[in-house]
Scaffold this motif. Structure first.
Motif, PDB file in Angstrom:
ATOM      1  N   ASP A   1       0.861  -1.175   0.000  1.00 37.75           N
ATOM      2  CA  ASP A   1       0.000   0.000   0.000  1.00 37.75           C
ATOM      3  C   ASP A   1       0.906   1.236   0.000  1.00 37.75           C
ATOM      4  N   LEU A   2       0.294   2.427  -0.070  1.00 35.72           N
ATOM      5  CA  LEU A   2       1.082   3.649  -0.205  1.00 35.72           C
ATOM      6  C   LEU A   2       2.033   3.872   0.968  1.00 35.72           C
ATOM      7  N   LEU A   3       1.552   3.664   2.192  1.00 34.75           N
ATOM      8  CA  LEU A   3       2.386   3.964   3.353  1.00 34.75           C
ATOM      9  C   LEU A   3       3.484   2.928   3.549  1.00 34.75           C
ATOM     10  N   SER A   4       3.145   1.656   3.410  1.00 36.33           N
ATOM     11  CA  SER A   4       4.180   0.626   3.583  1.00 36.33           C
ATOM     12  C   SER A   4       5.253   0.729   2.505  1.00 36.33           C
ATOM     13  N   THR A   5       4.909   1.277   1.334  1.00 36.17           N
ATOM     14  CA  THR A   5       5.902   1.493   0.281  1.00 36.17           C
ATOM     15  C   THR A   5       7.025   2.401   0.763  1.00 36.17           C
ATOM     16  N   ILE A   6       6.651   3.460   1.496  1.00 38.69           N
ATOM     17  CA  ILE A   6       7.651   4.412   1.987  1.00 38.69           C
ATOM     18  C   ILE A   6       8.645   3.717   2.903  1.00 38.69           C
ATOM     19  N   TYR A   7       8.136   2.917   3.828  1.00 38.38           N
ATOM     20  CA  TYR A   7       9.019   2.264   4.800  1.00 38.38           C
ATOM     21  C   TYR A   7       9.796   1.117   4.156  1.00 38.38           C
ATOM     22  N   TYR A   8       9.176   0.438   3.196  1.00 34.89           N
ATOM     23  CA  TYR A   8       9.920  -0.588   2.456  1.00 34.89           C
ATOM     24  C   TYR A   8      11.092   0.041   1.708  1.00 34.89           C
ATOM     25  N   SER A   9      10.846   1.185   1.049  1.00 32.81           N
ATOM     26  CA  SER A   9      11.893   1.810   0.233  1.00 32.81           C
ATOM     27  C   SER A   9      13.082   2.255   1.082  1.00 32.81           C
ATOM     28  N   ARG A  10      12.855   2.462   2.374  1.00 28.47           N
ATOM     29  CA  ARG A  10      13.961   2.830   3.261  1.00 28.47           C
ATOM     30  C   ARG A  10      14.883   1.648   3.542  1.00 28.47           C
ATOM     31  N   ASN A  11      14.446   0.451   3.232  1.00 28.31           N
ATOM     32  CA  ASN A  11      15.274  -0.735   3.460  1.00 28.31           C
ATOM     33  C   ASN A  11      15.927  -1.270   2.187  1.00 28.31           C
ATOM     34  N   ILE A  12      15.721  -0.588   1.085  1.00 26.85           N
ATOM     35  CA  ILE A  12      16.364  -1.005  -0.171  1.00 26.85           C
ATOM     36  C   ILE A  12      17.855  -0.715  -0.098  1.00 26.85           C
ATOM     37  N   ASP A  13      18.673  -1.647  -0.541  1.00 22.58           N
ATOM     38  CA  ASP A  13      20.118  -1.439  -0.627  1.00 22.58           C
ATOM     39  C   ASP A  13      20.417  -0.762  -1.969  1.00 22.58           C
ATOM     40  N   TYR A  14      20.489   0.554  -1.942  1.00 23.95           N
ATOM     41  CA  TYR A  14      20.693   1.307  -3.185  1.00 23.95           C
ATOM     42  C   TYR A  14      22.104   1.158  -3.736  1.00 23.95           C
ATOM     43  N   ASN A  15      23.022   0.665  -2.915  1.00 22.63           N
ATOM     44  CA  ASN A  15      24.398   0.505  -3.385  1.00 22.63           C
ATOM     45  C   ASN A  15      24.517  -0.524  -4.504  1.00 22.63           C
ATOM     46  N   GLN A  16      23.511  -1.405  -4.647  1.00 21.61           N
ATOM     47  CA  GLN A  16      23.587  -2.423  -5.694  1.00 21.61           C
ATOM     48  C   GLN A  16      23.088  -1.908  -7.048  1.00 21.61           C
ATOM     49  N   TYR A  17      22.639  -0.647  -7.090  1.00 18.79           N
ATOM     50  CA  TYR A  17      22.083  -0.102  -8.330  1.00 18.79           C
ATOM     51  C   TYR A  17      22.996   0.959  -8.930  1.00 18.79           C
ATOM     52  N   LYS A  18      22.865   1.122 -10.239  1.00 23.11           N
ATOM     53  CA  LYS A  18      23.585   2.163 -10.959  1.00 23.11           C
ATOM     54  C   LYS A  18      22.633   3.317 -11.261  1.00 23.11           C
ATOM     55  N   LYS A  19      23.202   4.476 -11.527  1.00 25.08           N
ATOM     56  CA  LYS A  19      22.407   5.652 -11.815  1.00 25.08           C
ATOM     57  C   LYS A  19      21.446   5.379 -12.973  1.00 25.08           C
ATOM     58  N   ASN A  20      20.187   5.767 -12.784  1.00 22.24           N
ATOM     59  CA  ASN A  20      19.075   5.594 -13.733  1.00 22.24           C
ATOM     60  C   ASN A  20      18.488   4.187 -13.759  1.00 22.24           C
ATOM     61  N   ASP A  21      18.987   3.288 -12.902  1.00 19.85           N
ATOM     62  CA  ASP A  21      18.335   1.983 -12.770  1.00 19.85           C
ATOM     63  C   ASP A  21      16.917   2.174 -12.230  1.00 19.85           C
ATOM     64  N   LYS A  22      15.998   1.329 -12.700  1.00 16.23           N
ATOM     65  CA  LYS A  22      14.626   1.348 -12.208  1.00 16.23           C
ATOM     66  C   LYS A  22      14.413   0.180 -11.250  1.00 16.23           C
ATOM     67  N   ILE A  23      13.903   0.483 -10.071  1.00 16.88           N
ATOM     68  CA  ILE A  23      13.602  -0.528  -9.068  1.00 16.88           C
ATOM     69  C   ILE A  23      12.092  -0.733  -9.079  1.00 16.88           C
ATOM     70  N   PRO A  24      11.592  -1.908  -9.472  1.00 18.73           N
ATOM     71  CA  PRO A  24      10.141  -2.092  -9.617  1.00 18.73           C
ATOM     72  C   PRO A  24       9.411  -2.116  -8.286  1.00 18.73           C
ATOM     73  N   LEU A  25       8.206  -1.545  -8.280  1.00 11.33           N
ATOM     74  CA  LEU A  25       7.326  -1.560  -7.114  1.00 11.33           C
ATOM     75  C   LEU A  25       5.905  -1.833  -7.574  1.00 11.33           C
ATOM     76  N   THR A  26       5.198  -2.665  -6.851  1.00  9.14           N
ATOM     77  CA  THR A  26       3.784  -2.924  -7.135  1.00  9.14           C
ATOM     78  C   THR A  26       2.965  -2.365  -5.992  1.00  9.14           C
ATOM     79  N   ILE A  27       2.051  -1.442  -6.315  1.00  9.23           N
ATOM     80  CA  ILE A  27       1.318  -0.701  -5.293  1.00  9.23           C
ATOM     81  C   ILE A  27      -0.173  -0.763  -5.588  1.00  9.23           C
ATOM     82  N   ILE A  28      -0.975  -0.972  -4.544  1.00  8.59           N
ATOM     83  CA  ILE A  28      -2.426  -0.913  -4.690  1.00  8.59           C
ATOM     84  C   ILE A  28      -2.895   0.477  -4.271  1.00  8.59           C
ATOM     85  N   ILE A  29      -3.647   1.134  -5.152  1.00  7.71           N
ATOM     86  CA  ILE A  29      -4.205   2.463  -4.902  1.00  7.71           C
ATOM     87  C   ILE A  29      -5.685   2.395  -5.234  1.00  7.71           C
TER      88      ILE A  29
END
Length: 274
Positions: free
Chosen positions: A157-185
């Motif tokens: 959901d919208l709120l859990s997305t915010i807290y999930y995104s805080r746990n993503i390890d961004y060091n494994q990505y390169k600039k302009n990489d897209k990290i997929p998210l599935t959200i119910i709105i």
């Protein structure tokens, strides 16, 4: 197609599938970024042409509860416009989400929002055993309705997305990489993404400096925000990854949310440059 071209195609497809499965496998992550008792607030400014208004506040907090006999986090967010500007655009937004403490998998969600004259109430119950979402929705244009959707893996959901995104390890990505998210709105599931934009030293309105991770989340157009990549977020480049600054284009003008206050962080805000 000759054999060499066929082998190349298979290797490319295998790489794509492997990358996708890597992302999916990581969607239920252990939480390292936040803890019960965390409270974070923001001052929200509205811009229209040369006019800047101190428009409102946004607050987020985390509690620890039991839900369905499981240890869980209760996430809460409140967004309120200052009363003196309610005549321009009144905002009274409340979001609550309960997520499994072990995996951050959503279990329950409530949205009660008032934006201008538009009202919305959504309640989702996530049945992670039978892979269903039981939905109750109501808004200014539609009376109360019930629905059931199939629960796809890695749906937030919208709120859990915010807290999930805080746990993503961004060091494994390169600039302009897209990290997929599935959200119910509302009662629709959207396949969106976060575009990682690298790291940056950010100087805020109060002259403080932070080492930050920068990204653009893809948005779904609604009563306030434009759809597409029209929001930019700078989060602290440390264990907490709390948003320091958020900029977004809205249907008329733009908004900025600056970090105002924080307490109960899981770790020190080591991204702050002294």
């Amino acid at each position: 197609m000759n054999a060499n071209k066929f082998r190349c195609l298979i290797l490319i497809l295998a790489h794509i599938v492997a990358s996708y499965n890597l992302t999916i496998a990581q969607c239920w992550e252990k939480n390292f970024a936040f803890a019960p008792g965390e409270k974070v607030s923001y001052n929200v400014y509205y811009n229209w042409g040369i006019i800047w208004l101190d428009a409102g506040i946004a607050e987020f907090k985390v509690d620890e509860i039991k839900h369905q006999n499981r240890d869980a986090y209760k996430l809460q967010s409140l967004g309120v416009s200052h009363k003196k500007y309610d005549w321009i655009y009144r905002v009274r937004d409340k979001y609550e989400s309960i997520v499994d403490k072990e995996s951050l998998r959503p279990m329950w969600y409530l949205r009660q929002t008032e934006e201008g004259k538009y009202r919305v109430r959504n309640e989702f119950n996530f049945d992670n055993t039978n892979n269903k979402i039981y939905i109750q929705t109501e808004n200014s244009n539609r009376s109360n309705s019930l629905d059931t959707l199939d629960l796809q893996d890695c749906t937030f959901d919208l709120l859990s997305t915010i807290y999930y995104s805080r746990n993503i390890d961004y060091n494994q990505y390169k600039k302009n990489d897209k990290i997929p998210l599935t959200i119910i709105i509302d009662n629709e599931i959207h396949n969106l993404h976060i575009r990682y934009l690298g790291k940056e030293v950010l100087k805020t309105k109060d002259k403080k400096k932070y080492n930050c991770i920068k990204f653009k989340p893809m948005l779904v157009e609604g009563t306030m925000f434009r759809g597409g990549e029209h929001m930019t977020v700078w989060v602290s480049d440390d264990a907490n990854k709390i948003p320091i600054l958020i900029e977004a284009k809205v249907l008329v003008g733009s908004v900025k949310a600056y970090l105002a206050h924080y307490e109960g962080l899981n770790g020190g805000l080591t991204s702050r440059i002294k």
